[in-house]
Design an enzyme around this catalytic site. Structure first.
Site, short mmCIF file in Angstrom:
data_model
loop_
_atom_site.label_atom_id
_atom_site.label_comp_id
_atom_site.label_asym_id
_atom_site.label_seq_id
_atom_site.Cartn_x
_atom_site.Cartn_y
_atom_site.Cartn_z
N ASN A 107 0.85 -1.20 0.00
CA ASN A 107 0.00 0.00 0.00
C ASN A 107 0.88 1.24 0.00
O ASN A 107 1.98 1.24 0.53
CB ASN A 107 -0.90 0.00 1.25
N HIS A 109 0.89 5.27 1.18
CA HIS A 109 0.17 6.22 2.02
C HIS A 109 0.89 7.57 1.94
O HIS A 109 2.12 7.61 2.04
CB HIS A 109 0.11 5.71 3.48
N ASP A 150 -2.86 0.85 7.99
CA ASP A 150 -1.55 1.53 7.82
C ASP A 150 -0.55 1.10 8.89
O ASP A 150 0.31 1.88 9.31
CB ASP A 150 -1.71 3.07 7.87
C1 GRF Z 1 -2.60 8.91 -3.24
O1 GRF Z 1 -2.35 10.11 -2.55
C2 GRF Z 1 -2.27 7.76 -2.31
O2 GRF Z 1 -1.23 8.03 -1.41
C3 GRF Z 1 -3.54 7.61 -1.54
O3 GRF Z 1 -4.58 7.90 -2.45
C4 GRF Z 1 -4.09 8.70 -3.49
C5 GRF Z 1 -4.31 7.97 -4.78
O4 GRF Z 1 -4.06 8.79 -5.82
N1 GRF Z 1 -3.63 6.28 -1.01
P1 GRF Z 1 -4.14 8.18 -7.31
O5 GRF Z 1 -5.53 7.58 -7.45
O6 GRF Z 1 -3.08 7.11 -7.41
O7 GRF Z 1 -3.89 9.34 -8.19
#
Ligand code: GRF
Length: 205
Positions: A107, A109, A150
């Site tokens: 994942n 974050h 997380d």
């Molecule tokens: C990113 O900021 C990621 O960290 C979070 O959600 C957002 C996804 O953005 N989990 P995208 O859909 O990849 O543009």
């Protein structure tokens, strides 16, 4: 060649960064399917443009989270997916799902875990909290997913400076740029078999 499945819910810019690095031959893996729980996720379009199977799975068609997750597992298993990447995926993973793919779910974050993470802390809210707290550094974290939110072993992190005149938008943009480097890097390391999970930590071989 590792079979990768990517779960999304939004614009898919992280997905795009993975697609691009695979096309540049930097990752010894291939995305077999992109699955979204949101019909309007632009990431589905990105997948189709790259010739990757893109599925929208409507949670409302299932009686429970478990059943919904079972459907996703079925679609991933059909394609012999070995690595699941959550790229802006905003839905719960069932215990069954996490058990089945333990040590093989990554994942991204948009903060330096353990700061500004956990239940209800995702997307723009993360950057709002960062600005409200007045921290001078934030960043991005790529981690393995465990039963918590997380809380899994951290793979890679990179810091991002918070500027005085930052807005959520300007900060989000700066962090996203780092995300787009960090997530493909973590996937590349995984596909090269260089990530060793040792308790709560990840050692890069
Ligand atoms: C990113 O900021 C990621 O960290 C979070 O959600 C957002 C996804 O953005 N989990 P995208 O859909 O990849 O543009």
């Amino acid at each position: 060649m590792i079979n990768i499945g990517v779960l999304i819910s939004g614009s898919g810019t992280n997905l795009q960064s993975i697609i691009d690095e695979i096309e540049e031959g930097k990752i010894s893996g291939r995305i077999r399917v992109v699955i979204s729980n949101r019909k309007d996720a632009y990431g589905l379009i990105r997948a189709k443009k790259a010739g990757i199977e893109a599925l929208y799975i409507d949670k409302k068609k299932f009686d429970s989270e478990e059943e919904f997750n079972r459907k996703i597992i079925e679609e991933l298993s059909k394609r012999e997916v070995e690595l699941v990447v959550l790229a802006g995926y905003l839905s719960i993973l069932s215990e069954e799902f996490i058990e089945k793919y333990k040590g093989r779910i990554i994942n991204i974050h948009p903060s330096l875990i353990p700061s500004f993470c956990g239940k209800g802390c995702y997307g723009d809210r993360v950057h709002r909290m960062v600005l409200d707290r007045g921290v001078k550094l934030t960043g991005a974290t790529v981690h393995f997913v465990d039963e918590g939110t997380d809380t899994g072993p951290i793979i890679l992190q990179r810091a991002v400076e918070v500027k005085e005149d930052d807005t959520v938008e300007s900060l989000k943009e700066r962090v996203l740029k780092v995300e787009h480097q960090l997530l493909p890097e973590a996937i590349r390391l995984f596909c090269e078999g260089r990530l060793a999970i040792e308790g709560r930590k990840v050692r890069i071989k």
